[in-house]
Motif scaffolding. Sequence first.
Motif, PDB file in Angstrom:
ATOM      1  N   PHE A  42      -1.834  -8.076   2.299  1.00 48.19           N
ATOM      2  CA  PHE A  42      -1.449  -6.690   2.539  1.00 48.19           C
ATOM      3  C   PHE A  42      -0.563  -6.174   1.405  1.00 48.19           C
ATOM      4  O   PHE A  42      -0.781  -5.082   0.872  1.00 48.19           O
ATOM      5  CB  PHE A  42      -0.741  -6.581   3.891  1.00 48.19           C
ATOM      6  CG  PHE A  42      -0.632  -5.190   4.415  1.00 48.19           C
ATOM      7  CD1 PHE A  42      -1.751  -4.485   4.827  1.00 48.19           C
ATOM      8  CD2 PHE A  42       0.605  -4.578   4.515  1.00 48.19           C
ATOM      9  CE1 PHE A  42      -1.652  -3.191   5.326  1.00 48.19           C
ATOM     10  CE2 PHE A  42       0.718  -3.294   5.015  1.00 48.19           C
ATOM     11  CZ  PHE A  42      -0.409  -2.598   5.416  1.00 48.19           C
ATOM     12  N   SER A  43       0.400  -6.966   1.015  1.00 50.70           N
ATOM     13  CA  SER A  43       1.301  -6.571  -0.064  1.00 50.70           C
ATOM     14  C   SER A  43       0.570  -6.473  -1.401  1.00 50.70           C
ATOM     15  O   SER A  43       0.656  -5.457  -2.107  1.00 50.70           O
ATOM     16  CB  SER A  43       2.455  -7.572  -0.164  1.00 50.70           C
ATOM     17  OG  SER A  43       3.287  -7.259  -1.244  1.00 50.70           O
ATOM     18  N   TYR A  45      -2.709  -6.275  -2.165  1.00 55.33           N
ATOM     19  CA  TYR A  45      -3.784  -5.295  -2.267  1.00 55.33           C
ATOM     20  C   TYR A  45      -3.259  -3.858  -2.184  1.00 55.33           C
ATOM     21  O   TYR A  45      -3.835  -2.953  -2.786  1.00 55.33           O
ATOM     22  CB  TYR A  45      -4.868  -5.578  -1.222  1.00 55.33           C
ATOM     23  CG  TYR A  45      -5.767  -6.725  -1.666  1.00 55.33           C
ATOM     24  CD1 TYR A  45      -7.081  -6.496  -2.025  1.00 55.33           C
ATOM     25  CD2 TYR A  45      -5.279  -8.024  -1.753  1.00 55.33           C
ATOM     26  CE1 TYR A  45      -7.899  -7.535  -2.448  1.00 55.33           C
ATOM     27  CE2 TYR A  45      -6.075  -9.066  -2.172  1.00 55.33           C
ATOM     28  CZ  TYR A  45      -7.391  -8.824  -2.524  1.00 55.33           C
ATOM     29  OH  TYR A  45      -8.191  -9.852  -2.950  1.00 55.33           O
ATOM     30  N   ASN A  46      -2.165  -3.638  -1.469  1.00 53.78           N
ATOM     31  CA  ASN A  46      -1.543  -2.310  -1.486  1.00 53.78           C
ATOM     32  C   ASN A  46      -0.967  -2.000  -2.867  1.00 53.78           C
ATOM     33  O   ASN A  46      -1.037  -0.854  -3.324  1.00 53.78           O
ATOM     34  CB  ASN A  46      -0.458  -2.203  -0.414  1.00 53.78           C
ATOM     35  CG  ASN A  46      -1.025  -1.865   0.938  1.00 53.78           C
ATOM     36  OD1 ASN A  46      -2.051  -1.211   1.065  1.00 53.78           O
ATOM     37  ND2 ASN A  46      -0.354  -2.322   1.983  1.00 53.78           N
ATOM     38  N   GLN A  47      -0.405  -2.996  -3.528  1.00 52.53           N
ATOM     39  CA  GLN A  47       0.126  -2.782  -4.874  1.00 52.53           C
ATOM     40  C   GLN A  47      -0.998  -2.433  -5.851  1.00 52.53           C
ATOM     41  O   GLN A  47      -0.844  -1.552  -6.700  1.00 52.53           O
ATOM     42  CB  GLN A  47       0.885  -4.013  -5.360  1.00 52.53           C
ATOM     43  CG  GLN A  47       2.209  -4.215  -4.668  1.00 52.53           C
ATOM     44  CD  GLN A  47       2.884  -5.522  -5.065  1.00 52.53           C
ATOM     45  OE1 GLN A  47       2.363  -6.311  -5.845  1.00 52.53           O
ATOM     46  NE2 GLN A  47       4.063  -5.760  -4.505  1.00 52.53           N
ATOM     47  N   MET A  49      -3.847  -1.043  -5.067  1.00 55.27           N
ATOM     48  CA  MET A  49      -4.294   0.308  -4.739  1.00 55.27           C
ATOM     49  C   MET A  49      -3.314   1.347  -5.279  1.00 55.27           C
ATOM     50  O   MET A  49      -3.730   2.375  -5.830  1.00 55.27           O
ATOM     51  CB  MET A  49      -4.457   0.498  -3.226  1.00 55.27           C
ATOM     52  CG  MET A  49      -5.030   1.860  -2.870  1.00 55.27           C
ATOM     53  SD  MET A  49      -5.079   2.243  -1.116  1.00 55.27           S
ATOM     54  CE  MET A  49      -6.101   0.952  -0.488  1.00 55.27           C
ATOM     55  N   ALA A  50      -2.027   1.096  -5.144  1.00 52.33           N
ATOM     56  CA  ALA A  50      -1.023   2.035  -5.647  1.00 52.33           C
ATOM     57  C   ALA A  50      -1.166   2.237  -7.149  1.00 52.33           C
ATOM     58  O   ALA A  50      -1.043   3.362  -7.647  1.00 52.33           O
ATOM     59  CB  ALA A  50       0.381   1.547  -5.296  1.00 52.33           C
ATOM     60  N   SER A  70     -10.202  -2.066   0.302  1.00 50.41           N
ATOM     61  CA  SER A  70      -9.998  -1.667   1.695  1.00 50.41           C
ATOM     62  C   SER A  70     -10.498  -2.719   2.679  1.00 50.41           C
ATOM     63  O   SER A  70      -9.947  -2.843   3.774  1.00 50.41           O
ATOM     64  CB  SER A  70     -10.637  -0.308   1.965  1.00 50.41           C
ATOM     65  OG  SER A  70     -12.049  -0.409   1.986  1.00 50.41           O
ATOM     66  N   LEU A  73      -7.723  -5.207   3.010  1.00 51.31           N
ATOM     67  CA  LEU A  73      -6.603  -4.555   3.691  1.00 51.31           C
ATOM     68  C   LEU A  73      -6.874  -4.384   5.184  1.00 51.31           C
ATOM     69  O   LEU A  73      -5.977  -4.578   6.007  1.00 51.31           O
ATOM     70  CB  LEU A  73      -6.296  -3.209   3.038  1.00 51.31           C
ATOM     71  CG  LEU A  73      -5.598  -3.308   1.690  1.00 51.31           C
ATOM     72  CD1 LEU A  73      -5.644  -1.971   0.962  1.00 51.31           C
ATOM     73  CD2 LEU A  73      -4.173  -3.789   1.860  1.00 51.31           C
ATOM     74  N   LEU A  77      -4.544  -6.052   7.949  1.00 49.28           N
ATOM     75  CA  LEU A  77      -3.872  -5.184   8.912  1.00 49.28           C
ATOM     76  C   LEU A  77      -4.236  -5.565  10.347  1.00 49.28           C
ATOM     77  O   LEU A  77      -3.372  -5.572  11.227  1.00 49.28           O
ATOM     78  CB  LEU A  77      -4.215  -3.722   8.641  1.00 49.28           C
ATOM     79  CG  LEU A  77      -3.484  -2.688   9.476  1.00 49.28           C
ATOM     80  CD1 LEU A  77      -1.970  -2.831   9.352  1.00 49.28           C
ATOM     81  CD2 LEU A  77      -3.920  -1.286   9.068  1.00 49.28           C
TER      82      LEU A  77
END
Length: 122
Positions: A42-43, A45-47, A49-50, A70, A73, A77
């Motif tokens: 989560f951490s 893949y969010n980074q 994406m950001a 996604s 993620l 999630l």
Amino acid sequence: MKYLAPLAFAALLAATPALSQDAVDHYAPQPSEALEQALSNFSEYNQIMATILAKDSLTPNDMEDVHQLSYTLEVALAKLIADSEDLAVRLEYVHQASEGSNGARLREYGLDYLETAQKIVP
């Protein structure tokens, strides 16, 4: 009743990829079998994406990369939601033991609760 919203969200999350199966290619997500793995995915893949979304303009490749991200993620999630629901149950055991003035159960339930909770926020 307080668990219905997370359960409904999890059901929606699980159904969402099925809604668009004909329109796009699907990717195999990275697994999130354990809480630690889900938190890491989560951490990370969010980074990623950001970083992509911070660009001034998005290319078709950027959009495809986010699409691919996604999947991982969503799996991460879903694991976080499931483990959070379990954690809420464990916390309720702590709550009940503290109300019942049962020190042995409070310690047992409290330590069990903290073992998972501290994986989320040390």
